[in-house]
Design a protein around this motif. Structure first.
Motif, PDB file in Angstrom:
ATOM      1  N   THR A 126     -16.776  14.481  30.780  1.00 43.27           N
ATOM      2  CA  THR A 126     -17.867  15.453  30.888  1.00 43.27           C
ATOM      3  C   THR A 126     -17.357  16.880  30.723  1.00 43.27           C
ATOM      4  O   THR A 126     -17.915  17.659  29.940  1.00 43.27           O
ATOM      5  CB  THR A 126     -18.592  15.294  32.240  1.00 43.27           C
ATOM      6  N   ILE A 127     -16.287  17.232  31.427  1.00 42.13           N
ATOM      7  CA  ILE A 127     -15.794  18.609  31.296  1.00 42.13           C
ATOM      8  C   ILE A 127     -15.229  18.846  29.908  1.00 42.13           C
ATOM      9  O   ILE A 127     -15.365  19.938  29.357  1.00 42.13           O
ATOM     10  CB  ILE A 127     -14.789  18.993  32.415  1.00 42.13           C
ATOM     11  N   ASN A 128     -14.631  17.835  29.309  1.00 43.67           N
ATOM     12  CA  ASN A 128     -14.155  18.018  27.935  1.00 43.67           C
ATOM     13  C   ASN A 128     -15.316  18.276  26.984  1.00 43.67           C
ATOM     14  O   ASN A 128     -15.201  19.076  26.051  1.00 43.67           O
ATOM     15  CB  ASN A 128     -13.294  16.828  27.499  1.00 43.67           C
ATOM     16  N   THR A 129     -16.461  17.618  27.222  1.00 45.03           N
ATOM     17  CA  THR A 129     -17.658  17.884  26.416  1.00 45.03           C
ATOM     18  C   THR A 129     -18.146  19.314  26.629  1.00 45.03           C
ATOM     19  O   THR A 129     -18.458  20.028  25.669  1.00 45.03           O
ATOM     20  CB  THR A 129     -18.776  16.880  26.760  1.00 45.03           C
ATOM     21  N   TRP A 130     -18.210  19.746  27.893  1.00 46.54           N
ATOM     22  CA  TRP A 130     -18.597  21.137  28.179  1.00 46.54           C
ATOM     23  C   TRP A 130     -17.635  22.107  27.494  1.00 46.54           C
ATOM     24  O   TRP A 130     -18.062  23.108  26.913  1.00 46.54           O
ATOM     25  CB  TRP A 130     -18.599  21.417  29.674  1.00 46.54           C
ATOM     26  N   ASN A 131     -16.330  21.822  27.568  1.00 52.41           N
ATOM     27  CA  ASN A 131     -15.337  22.696  26.931  1.00 52.41           C
ATOM     28  C   ASN A 131     -15.534  22.762  25.419  1.00 52.41           C
ATOM     29  O   ASN A 131     -15.452  23.844  24.823  1.00 52.41           O
ATOM     30  CB  ASN A 131     -13.913  22.221  27.219  1.00 52.41           C
ATOM     31  N   MET A 132     -15.791  21.612  24.798  1.00 55.31           N
ATOM     32  CA  MET A 132     -16.038  21.612  23.346  1.00 55.31           C
ATOM     33  C   MET A 132     -17.238  22.486  23.005  1.00 55.31           C
ATOM     34  O   MET A 132     -17.197  23.263  22.045  1.00 55.31           O
ATOM     35  CB  MET A 132     -16.270  20.190  22.835  1.00 55.31           C
ATOM     36  N   ALA A 133     -18.291  22.365  23.801  1.00 57.88           N
ATOM     37  CA  ALA A 133     -19.484  23.174  23.558  1.00 57.88           C
ATOM     38  C   ALA A 133     -19.193  24.656  23.765  1.00 57.88           C
ATOM     39  O   ALA A 133     -19.604  25.496  22.963  1.00 57.88           O
ATOM     40  CB  ALA A 133     -20.628  22.724  24.465  1.00 57.88           C
ATOM     41  N   GLY A 134     -18.458  24.979  24.833  1.00 56.35           N
ATOM     42  CA  GLY A 134     -18.157  26.380  25.122  1.00 56.35           C
ATOM     43  C   GLY A 134     -17.261  27.028  24.085  1.00 56.35           C
ATOM     44  O   GLY A 134     -17.529  28.135  23.608  1.00 56.35           O
ATOM     45  N   VAL A 135     -16.201  26.344  23.701  1.00 57.50           N
ATOM     46  CA  VAL A 135     -15.267  26.896  22.720  1.00 57.50           C
ATOM     47  C   VAL A 135     -15.926  26.989  21.346  1.00 57.50           C
ATOM     48  O   VAL A 135     -15.811  28.004  20.653  1.00 57.50           O
ATOM     49  CB  VAL A 135     -13.962  26.060  22.669  1.00 57.50           C
ATOM     50  N   THR A 136     -16.640  25.940  20.951  1.00 57.85           N
ATOM     51  CA  THR A 136     -17.258  25.896  19.624  1.00 57.85           C
ATOM     52  C   THR A 136     -18.338  26.959  19.456  1.00 57.85           C
ATOM     53  O   THR A 136     -18.491  27.523  18.374  1.00 57.85           O
ATOM     54  CB  THR A 136     -17.846  24.498  19.352  1.00 57.85           C
ATOM     55  N   THR A 137     -19.078  27.235  20.531  1.00 52.78           N
ATOM     56  CA  THR A 137     -20.154  28.239  20.435  1.00 52.78           C
ATOM     57  C   THR A 137     -19.706  29.625  20.888  1.00 52.78           C
ATOM     58  O   THR A 137     -20.515  30.536  20.982  1.00 52.78           O
ATOM     59  CB  THR A 137     -21.393  27.800  21.243  1.00 52.78           C
ATOM     60  N   HIS A 138     -18.410  29.769  21.175  1.00 58.75           N
ATOM     61  CA  HIS A 138     -17.801  31.055  21.541  1.00 58.75           C
ATOM     62  C   HIS A 138     -18.373  31.654  22.825  1.00 58.75           C
ATOM     63  O   HIS A 138     -18.536  32.878  22.931  1.00 58.75           O
ATOM     64  CB  HIS A 138     -17.937  32.084  20.405  1.00 58.75           C
ATOM     65  N   LEU A 139     -18.656  30.813  23.822  1.00 59.54           N
ATOM     66  CA  LEU A 139     -19.120  31.341  25.110  1.00 59.54           C
ATOM     67  C   LEU A 139     -18.013  32.177  25.745  1.00 59.54           C
ATOM     68  O   LEU A 139     -16.843  31.824  25.662  1.00 59.54           O
ATOM     69  CB  LEU A 139     -19.498  30.204  26.065  1.00 59.54           C
ATOM     70  N   GLN A 140     -18.394  33.260  26.367  1.00 57.66           N
ATOM     71  CA  GLN A 140     -17.457  34.149  27.031  1.00 57.66           C
ATOM     72  C   GLN A 140     -17.897  34.383  28.471  1.00 57.66           C
ATOM     73  O   GLN A 140     -19.103  34.399  28.759  1.00 57.66           O
ATOM     74  CB  GLN A 140     -17.375  35.497  26.310  1.00 57.66           C
ATOM     75  N   PRO A 141     -16.951  34.592  29.382  1.00 57.99           N
ATOM     76  CA  PRO A 141     -17.330  34.927  30.751  1.00 57.99           C
ATOM     77  C   PRO A 141     -18.172  36.204  30.775  1.00 57.99           C
ATOM     78  O   PRO A 141     -17.924  37.132  29.992  1.00 57.99           O
ATOM     79  CB  PRO A 141     -15.997  35.156  31.462  1.00 57.99           C
ATOM     80  N   ALA A 142     -19.154  36.235  31.655  1.00 53.15           N
ATOM     81  CA  ALA A 142     -20.017  37.410  31.772  1.00 53.15           C
ATOM     82  C   ALA A 142     -19.374  38.452  32.668  1.00 53.15           C
ATOM     83  O   ALA A 142     -18.568  38.139  33.535  1.00 53.15           O
ATOM     84  CB  ALA A 142     -21.372  37.002  32.352  1.00 53.15           C
ATOM     85  N   GLY A 143     -19.757  39.690  32.448  1.00 49.30           N
ATOM     86  CA  GLY A 143     -19.363  40.757  33.352  1.00 49.30           C
ATOM     87  C   GLY A 143     -17.964  41.301  33.119  1.00 49.30           C
ATOM     88  O   GLY A 143     -17.204  40.814  32.300  1.00 49.30           O
ATOM     89  N   GLU A 144     -17.695  42.323  33.866  1.00 51.51           N
ATOM     90  CA  GLU A 144     -16.413  43.010  33.805  1.00 51.51           C
ATOM     91  C   GLU A 144     -15.598  42.654  35.034  1.00 51.51           C
ATOM     92  O   GLU A 144     -16.151  42.306  36.072  1.00 51.51           O
ATOM     93  CB  GLU A 144     -16.641  44.536  33.777  1.00 51.51           C
ATOM     94  N   LEU A 145     -14.304  42.814  34.939  1.00 52.45           N
ATOM     95  CA  LEU A 145     -13.456  42.663  36.108  1.00 52.45           C
ATOM     96  C   LEU A 145     -13.630  43.894  36.996  1.00 52.45           C
ATOM     97  O   LEU A 145     -13.724  45.016  36.492  1.00 52.45           O
ATOM     98  CB  LEU A 145     -11.986  42.548  35.702  1.00 52.45           C
ATOM     99  N   ALA A 146     -13.649  43.672  38.277  1.00 52.05           N
ATOM    100  CA  ALA A 146     -13.720  44.802  39.206  1.00 52.05           C
ATOM    101  C   ALA A 146     -12.389  45.528  39.189  1.00 52.05           C
ATOM    102  O   ALA A 146     -11.325  44.905  39.047  1.00 52.05           O
ATOM    103  CB  ALA A 146     -14.036  44.294  40.618  1.00 52.05           C
ATOM    104  N   PRO A 147     -12.402  46.860  39.347  1.00 52.82           N
ATOM    105  CA  PRO A 147     -11.131  47.603  39.367  1.00 52.82           C
ATOM    106  C   PRO A 147     -10.280  47.156  40.549  1.00 52.82           C
ATOM    107  O   PRO A 147     -10.799  46.840  41.605  1.00 52.82           O
ATOM    108  CB  PRO A 147     -11.555  49.057  39.504  1.00 52.82           C
ATOM    109  N   ALA A 148      -8.987  47.154  40.337  1.00 53.84           N
ATOM    110  CA  ALA A 148      -8.051  46.727  41.399  1.00 53.84           C
ATOM    111  C   ALA A 148      -7.940  47.756  42.487  1.00 53.84           C
ATOM    112  O   ALA A 148      -8.203  48.887  42.379  1.00 53.84           O
ATOM    113  CB  ALA A 148      -6.689  46.453  40.794  1.00 53.84           C
TER     114      ALA A 148
END
Length: 148
Positions: A126-148
């Motif tokens: 299941t996670i490999n399927t999700w990963n294939m979908a995410g990588v193939t469709t170029h999904l990116q994490p949302a938002g910015e990193l908070a400043p350190a």
């Protein structure tokens, strides 16, 4: 180029994967399942999924040292027997079908039982399927990193 994410392109398939995901979470438990998902996502290079599952584990109270240790779980002291067998299954199944030797199969059965061991196979798929979908469709994490 923009690619349509699975949830928009095929809502019924997306819903079916979500239902399967929910079943695996119930069977393996949310923390163990997220460890499996995090490790597979690292191996598959899915930044979106790595971010999501690390964040989910953080929200569940997983210490940051353990999160960082997932990438080197074999050498890390932060994982119990059950987590280690699940991570070994994850690496071997993500690396190729049929890579589970008899010793790992037996150990997983001892620690997880028949049903959870079977569900672990489906969980990794299941996670490999999700990963294939995410990588193939170029999904990116949302938002910015908070400043350190």
């Amino acid at each position: 180029m923009t690619r349509t994410p699975l949830r928009d392109a095929s809502p019924e398939t997306f819903a079916a994967l979500l239902a399967l995901d929910g079943r695996m979470k119930k069977s393996l438990g949310p923390v163990l399942y997220d460890l499996v998902k995090l490790r597979a996502s690292q191996l598959n290079g899915c930044a979106y999924c790595v971010d999501m599952h690390a964040t989910d584990l953080e929200r569940r109270g997983t210490p940051s040292r353990k999160l960082h240790g997932v990438a080197a779980w074999q050498e890390s002291p932060f994982f119990d027997e059950t987590e280690r067998v699940a991570l070994a299954f994850t690496e071997r199944l993500t690396g190729g079908i049929g890579a589970i030797d008899d010793a790992l199969w037996d150990e997983a059965g001892r620690l997880l039982g028949e049903e959870r061991r079977s569900d672990l196979i489906v969980a990794v798929g299941t996670i490999n399927t999700w990963n294939m979908a995410g990588v193939t469709t170029h999904l990116q994490p949302a938002g910015e990193l908070a400043p350190a």
